[in-house]
Design a protein around this motif. Structure first.
Motif, PDB file in Angstrom:
ATOM      1  N   ILE A  79     -25.956  20.759  18.001  1.00 25.40           N
ATOM      2  CA  ILE A  79     -24.792  21.651  17.926  1.00 25.40           C
ATOM      3  C   ILE A  79     -24.015  21.455  19.213  1.00 25.40           C
ATOM      4  O   ILE A  79     -24.536  21.715  20.299  1.00 25.40           O
ATOM      5  N   LEU A 128     -26.626  30.538  10.438  1.00 25.35           N
ATOM      6  CA  LEU A 128     -25.857  29.699  11.358  1.00 25.35           C
ATOM      7  C   LEU A 128     -25.270  30.551  12.483  1.00 25.35           C
ATOM      8  O   LEU A 128     -25.196  30.141  13.641  1.00 25.35           O
ATOM      9  N   VAL A 174     -14.697  23.234  12.711  1.00 22.54           N
ATOM     10  CA  VAL A 174     -16.025  22.640  12.764  1.00 22.54           C
ATOM     11  C   VAL A 174     -16.089  21.373  11.917  1.00 22.54           C
ATOM     12  O   VAL A 174     -15.418  21.263  10.886  1.00 22.54           O
ATOM     13  N   LEU A 210     -19.042  18.984  10.143  1.00 20.27           N
ATOM     14  CA  LEU A 210     -20.453  18.941   9.777  1.00 20.27           C
ATOM     15  C   LEU A 210     -20.790  17.503   9.430  1.00 20.27           C
ATOM     16  O   LEU A 210     -20.264  16.960   8.454  1.00 20.27           O
ATOM     17  N   LEU A 219     -28.629  27.655   7.417  1.00 19.78           N
ATOM     18  CA  LEU A 219     -29.118  26.283   7.554  1.00 19.78           C
ATOM     19  C   LEU A 219     -30.451  26.273   6.819  1.00 19.78           C
ATOM     20  O   LEU A 219     -31.409  26.897   7.277  1.00 19.78           O
ATOM     21  N   LEU A 244     -26.523  22.863   4.932  1.00 22.60           N
ATOM     22  CA  LEU A 244     -25.813  24.120   5.052  1.00 22.60           C
ATOM     23  C   LEU A 244     -25.602  24.696   3.659  1.00 22.60           C
ATOM     24  O   LEU A 244     -25.290  23.951   2.723  1.00 22.60           O
ATOM     25  N   LEU A 271     -27.920  17.380   7.082  1.00 24.02           N
ATOM     26  CA  LEU A 271     -27.094  17.744   8.231  1.00 24.02           C
ATOM     27  C   LEU A 271     -27.715  17.244   9.536  1.00 24.02           C
ATOM     28  O   LEU A 271     -28.916  17.381   9.744  1.00 24.02           O
ATOM     29  N   VAL A 312     -23.526  19.643  14.094  1.00 26.75           N
ATOM     30  CA  VAL A 312     -22.491  20.667  13.911  1.00 26.75           C
ATOM     31  C   VAL A 312     -21.593  20.544  15.136  1.00 26.75           C
ATOM     32  O   VAL A 312     -22.023  20.820  16.255  1.00 26.75           O
TER      33      VAL A 312
END
Ligand SMILES: Nc1nc2c(c(=O)[nH]1)N[C@H]1C(S)=C(S)[C@@H](COP(=O)(O)O)O[C@H]1N2
Ligand SMILES: [Mo]
Length: 488
Positions: free
Chosen positions: A238, A287, A301, A303, A323, A342, A356, A359
């Motif tokens: 992230i 999240l 954002v 992803l 998540l 997600l 994923l 992020v």
């Protein structure tokens, strides 16, 4: 074509088949198989107009078209490598340099395309073997036409036999790659929730259950085979416009307190009455809590996923998301995004990024895979009552039914007309599933009279009736009332 050329083409084609078969045997139906690697490349390079057209006109089976292209391209690649190897081998005293070059021309590009060593070597060796057989047959070195025929037929028969075995090995490899050696540690909570959800179900033998099984849950992928991601090596990062970037491991995520939630997913590219709409029980972590830890200072954002997919939107659109690593009380299966995806209530399926990896918070908007192709990531979910089943009951009545959905607005009512929209009656509804973004079963039973048009529409939780005006799915999702002709 002269005889020598014809022989060369036969050997080169056989070598290509042998090379592909060997690659499949070792890689299975995964991204380590050169055909699927080239397929992913084709998808990536295909212009948006074509992709959108294919989705609307052909739907999921459009994968067949580029797959065919990928088979042709990888076959041509291997056949060319074999042909070059053959020409060199036949032109020099020793066959070794030609065979070596043939192998190298297969292993090199395959390795670059797939990034996986073993299948590349297997394909190289298979092509090398056929080049060797072909090189040993020398028209100028005393081979008779009969001898040549024997070695061509031998090479082809051998390849066919080995290909059969490869199919078997490859499909075993595929199955193994789908199995995940992780158990979903549960306290029985998901089982209770699923049992309670089952209780809400409407009484009908035709209408699909309120919660879709993992096998029945639709899939939409930009690639033909889902990526294989090993949860042990995998990390979630992230980062971007955040004060304290973080990287989390699978175990780290699973140590956090788990949340279980029923959420529906629906593909924005589906047809009005298609079935790319399903509800499941998802298990994971919010999240929002993670965002609080990293301190974002951007409003957008990105992803990113292991298959090269990127989804983009405003951070607020997915803030309520989970998540997730669990689905219907099981570890999230590979085709639905293992190890982590997600699931964000109130968003179209495409934002619910599978596999994923990153992020990335941004201060300015950017475009993801579908956004680049013109689809609107902020489009509100359109309301729909699906007319999936027309069931003739034993007593002569007809039961029509399906699921209705209106995103986080919820479904309050479903209205049915059996006279083409002249008069309307309320359908029976299932008890609502717990959850703010779920589908709801409906059914309606009546005495049919002659051929008639059944039309259905829903009224959402705000009291808004589903608009009648029909639109294509591109770019905001399909709209309009579902209508089906029913014969007596
Ligand atoms: N990484 C990745 N995530 C993805 C996709 C994809 O191709 N790759 N497809 C998206 C689309 S278009 C939809 S509708 C949903 C479908 O989720 P499902 O396949 O689990 O039903 O996943 C979304 N997430
Ligand atoms: Mo989608």
């Amino acid at each position: 074509m002269g005889r020598t050329n014809r022989v060369r083409v036969l050997f080169a084609t056989t070598a290509a088949v042998a090379g592909l078969a060997a690659g499949y045997a070792v890689a299975g139906w995964t991204e380590g198989f050169v055909v699927l690697a080239i397929d992913a490349l084709i998808v990536d390079l295909t212009p948006a107009r074509v992709v959108n057209y294919m989705i609307e006109a052909v739907g999921e089976s459009s994968h067949g078209f580029h797959l065919l292209g990928a088979v042709a391209a990888s076959g041509t690649l291997y056949a060319s490598a074999a042909a070059i190897g053959l020409v060199i081998a036949r032109g020099s005293r020793s066959t070794a340099p030609g065979v070596g070059i043939g192998i190298a021309l297969v292993v090199g590009p395959t390795l670059v395309l797939t990034g996986v060593v073993l299948p590349s070597i297997a394909s190289g060796l298979a092509v090398g073997a056929i080049v060797t057989v072909g090189a040993l047959d020398r028209p100028d070195g005393g081979s008779t036409p009969d001898g040549t025929r024997r070695s061509v037929v031998g090479a082809m028969a051998g390849t066919t036999a080995v290909s059969g075995l490869s199919l078997l090995l490859g499909s075993r490899r595929t199955r193994r790659s789908r199995r995940i050696d992780e158990s979903f540690v549960d306290d029985g909570r998901t089982a209770d929730l699923l049992a309670a959800a089952d209780e809400t179900g409407i009484e009908s033998t035709a209408v699909a259950p309120p919660v879709s099984s993992i096998d029945a849950f639709y899939t939409v992928d930009i690639t033909t085979a889902p990526p294989t991601v090993d949860a042990t090596d995998w990390r979630l990062s992230i980062r971007g416009a955040v004060d304290r970037p973080r990287t989390l491991s699978f175990d780290g995520i699973r140590e956090r307190e788990r949340v279980d939630r029923f959420v529906a997913l629906r593909c924005i590219g589906e047809g009005l009455n298609d079935d790319k709409l399903d509800t499941a029980l998802w298990s994971g972590i919010p999240l929002d809590a993670l965002l609080d830890e990293v301190g974002p200072f951007g409003e957008y954002v990105e992803l990113h996923a292991a298959d090269g997919y990127v989804a983009t939107t405003e951070l607020d659109a997915v803030r309520d998301g989970l998540l997730v690593y669990g689905m219907n009380g099981e570890i999230l299966p590979r085709e639905h995004g293992h190890p982590l995806r997600l699931v964000a209530p109130g968003t179209w399926g495409k934002l619910n990024t599978k596999w994923l990896t990153d992020v990335v918070v941004r201060e300015a908007p950017s475009e993801g895979y579908w956004e680049e192709r013109g689809w609107n990531s902020e489009a509100p979910i359109t309301a729909v009552a699906k007319l999936w089943t027309i069931d003739r009951l034993d007593d002569g009545r007809i039961e029509v039914g399906g699921h209705a959905y209106a995103g986080t607005r919820g479904v309050d009512r479903v209205e049915v007309s059996t006279d083409g929209g002249a008069t309307w009656t309320d359908a029976d509804l299932a008890d609502p599933l717990p959850g703010e973004d779920v589908t709801r079963q409906w059914r309606y039973r009546y005495e049919p009279e002659g051929t008639h048009e059944v039309v259905v529409r829903t009224i959402d939780g705000n009291g808004d009736r589903q608009p009648a005006e029909a639109t294509d799915s591109f770019p905001n999702g399909p709209a309009g009332w579902v209508e089906r002709r029913v014969e007596p």
